[in-house]
Structures are given as C-alpha cells and as structure tokens.
Write a protein that holds these residues in place. Structure first.
Motif, PDB file in Angstrom:
ATOM      1  N   VAL A 132      59.312  70.589  49.300  1.00 20.22           N
ATOM      2  CA  VAL A 132      59.541  71.979  49.382  1.00 20.22           C
ATOM      3  C   VAL A 132      59.695  72.228  50.668  1.00 20.22           C
ATOM      4  CG1 VAL A 132      58.241  74.345  49.181  1.00 20.22           C
ATOM      5  CG2 VAL A 132      57.974  72.706  47.298  1.00 20.22           C
ATOM      6  N   LYS A 133      58.645  71.873  51.705  1.00 19.20           N
ATOM      7  CA  LYS A 133      58.825  71.927  53.113  1.00 19.20           C
ATOM      8  C   LYS A 133      60.391  71.563  53.734  1.00 19.20           C
ATOM      9  CE  LYS A 133      54.616  71.425  55.773  1.00 19.20           C
ATOM     10  NZ  LYS A 133      53.721  70.399  56.299  1.00 19.20           N
ATOM     11  N   ALA A 134      60.601  70.580  53.244  1.00 19.41           N
ATOM     12  CA  ALA A 134      62.132  69.951  53.656  1.00 19.41           C
ATOM     13  C   ALA A 134      63.095  71.139  53.138  1.00 19.41           C
ATOM     14  CB  ALA A 134      62.171  68.727  53.254  1.00 19.41           C
ATOM     15  N   MET A 135      63.023  71.460  52.040  1.00 22.68           N
ATOM     16  CA  MET A 135      63.979  72.569  51.553  1.00 22.68           C
ATOM     17  C   MET A 135      64.073  73.653  52.217  1.00 22.68           C
ATOM     18  SD  MET A 135      63.581  71.753  47.416  1.00 22.68           S
ATOM     19  CE  MET A 135      64.066  73.578  46.609  1.00 22.68           C
ATOM     20  N   LYS A 136      62.777  74.258  52.691  1.00 23.87           N
ATOM     21  CA  LYS A 136      62.709  75.505  53.416  1.00 23.87           C
ATOM     22  C   LYS A 136      63.429  75.322  54.825  1.00 23.87           C
ATOM     23  CE  LYS A 136      58.685  77.813  51.505  1.00 23.87           C
ATOM     24  NZ  LYS A 136      57.093  77.759  51.699  1.00 23.87           N
ATOM     25  N   LYS A 137      63.120  74.186  55.344  1.00 26.11           N
ATOM     26  CA  LYS A 137      63.731  73.937  56.593  1.00 26.11           C
ATOM     27  C   LYS A 137      65.288  73.910  56.850  1.00 26.11           C
ATOM     28  CE  LYS A 137      60.788  71.258  59.440  1.00 26.11           C
ATOM     29  NZ  LYS A 137      60.122  69.762  59.777  1.00 26.11           N
ATOM     30  N   ARG A 138      65.998  73.395  55.706  1.00 23.74           N
ATOM     31  CA  ARG A 138      67.417  73.556  55.408  1.00 23.74           C
ATOM     32  C   ARG A 138      68.039  74.675  55.363  1.00 23.74           C
ATOM     33  NH1 ARG A 138      68.073  69.543  50.787  1.00 23.74           N
ATOM     34  NH2 ARG A 138      66.542  68.053  51.673  1.00 23.74           N
ATOM     35  N   ARG A 139      67.299  75.605  54.796  1.00 28.74           N
ATOM     36  CA  ARG A 139      67.793  76.858  54.575  1.00 28.74           C
ATOM     37  C   ARG A 139      67.860  77.776  56.077  1.00 28.74           C
ATOM     38  NH1 ARG A 139      64.592  80.335  50.817  1.00 28.74           N
ATOM     39  NH2 ARG A 139      63.999  78.595  49.518  1.00 28.74           N
TER      40      ARG A 139
END
Ligand SMILES: [Zn+2]
Length: 106
Positions: A99-106
């Motif tokens: 989830v953290k990684a996905m948030k960063k990508r945005r």
C-alpha cells in the motif's frame, strides 16, 4: 525448511486429532455423555468417563494415556495458533508495504 510450512503442520495436527478418536473410541463415545462439553475427565461432576472408570469399564491407565494424548494435542494446537498469528502478522506487513509503495507511485 519444509517442516516450518504451516500447511504441513496443519495436516499433522489434524492427523493427531483423528488418531485420538481412533485410539480411544470408547472414551470419545463416553465423553459425549459428560455433563460439560469441555469436560477434562479429571474431577468434573456428571463426567461419564470417570463413571465408567469407577465401574471398571475403562482402566485408570487407559484414561491416563488418553489424558496424556489430549494434553499433547492441546500443546500442539496452542503452538499452531501462535505460529498462525505470526504468519498473519507477516502477511499484513507485506500488504502494508505494498500500500505504501502504491501511494508513493501516485
Ligand atoms: Zn468427562
């Protein structure tokens, strides 16, 4: 390494449980008649198993062996729960990181 696989432990645990029923069928059957469903057959009032021992239907040694096996099973089940908790925690940790990684990508 293979031994540490929780799935394999689950199968082993299930087999021990079935083993007790197979090894002490008459005690398992009597236990159904106990007043309490979680009866440990040691001192509970209305215990059918203790009644059968008193009447000489089951030997005291046999009941003792049964109790030993039950204790072993409880210990295994307790350990299994502990390891399951750990696996669950690891899984959530993995999800949180994703989830953290996905948030960063945005
Ligand atoms: Zn009992």
């Amino acid at each position: 390494m293979v031994i540490d696989n929780p799935g394999i432990r689950e199968i082993a645990f299930w087999e021990v449980d079935k083993g007790i029923e197979a090894a002490f069928p008459e005690i398992e059957k009597l236990a159904l008649g106990c007043r309490f469903t979680n009866c440990s057959h040691t001192q509970e009032p209305g215990c059918r198993v203790l009644g059968a021992v008193d009447e000489g239907e089951i030997s005291r040694d046999r009941l003792e062996n049964y109790r030993k096996m039950k204790r072993e099973l409880e210990y295994l089940s307790h350990r299994q729960h502990k390891s399951a908790d750990r696996v669950e925690k690891e899984r959530w940790k993995g999800v949180a990181l994703k989830v953290k990684a996905m948030k960063k990508r945005r």
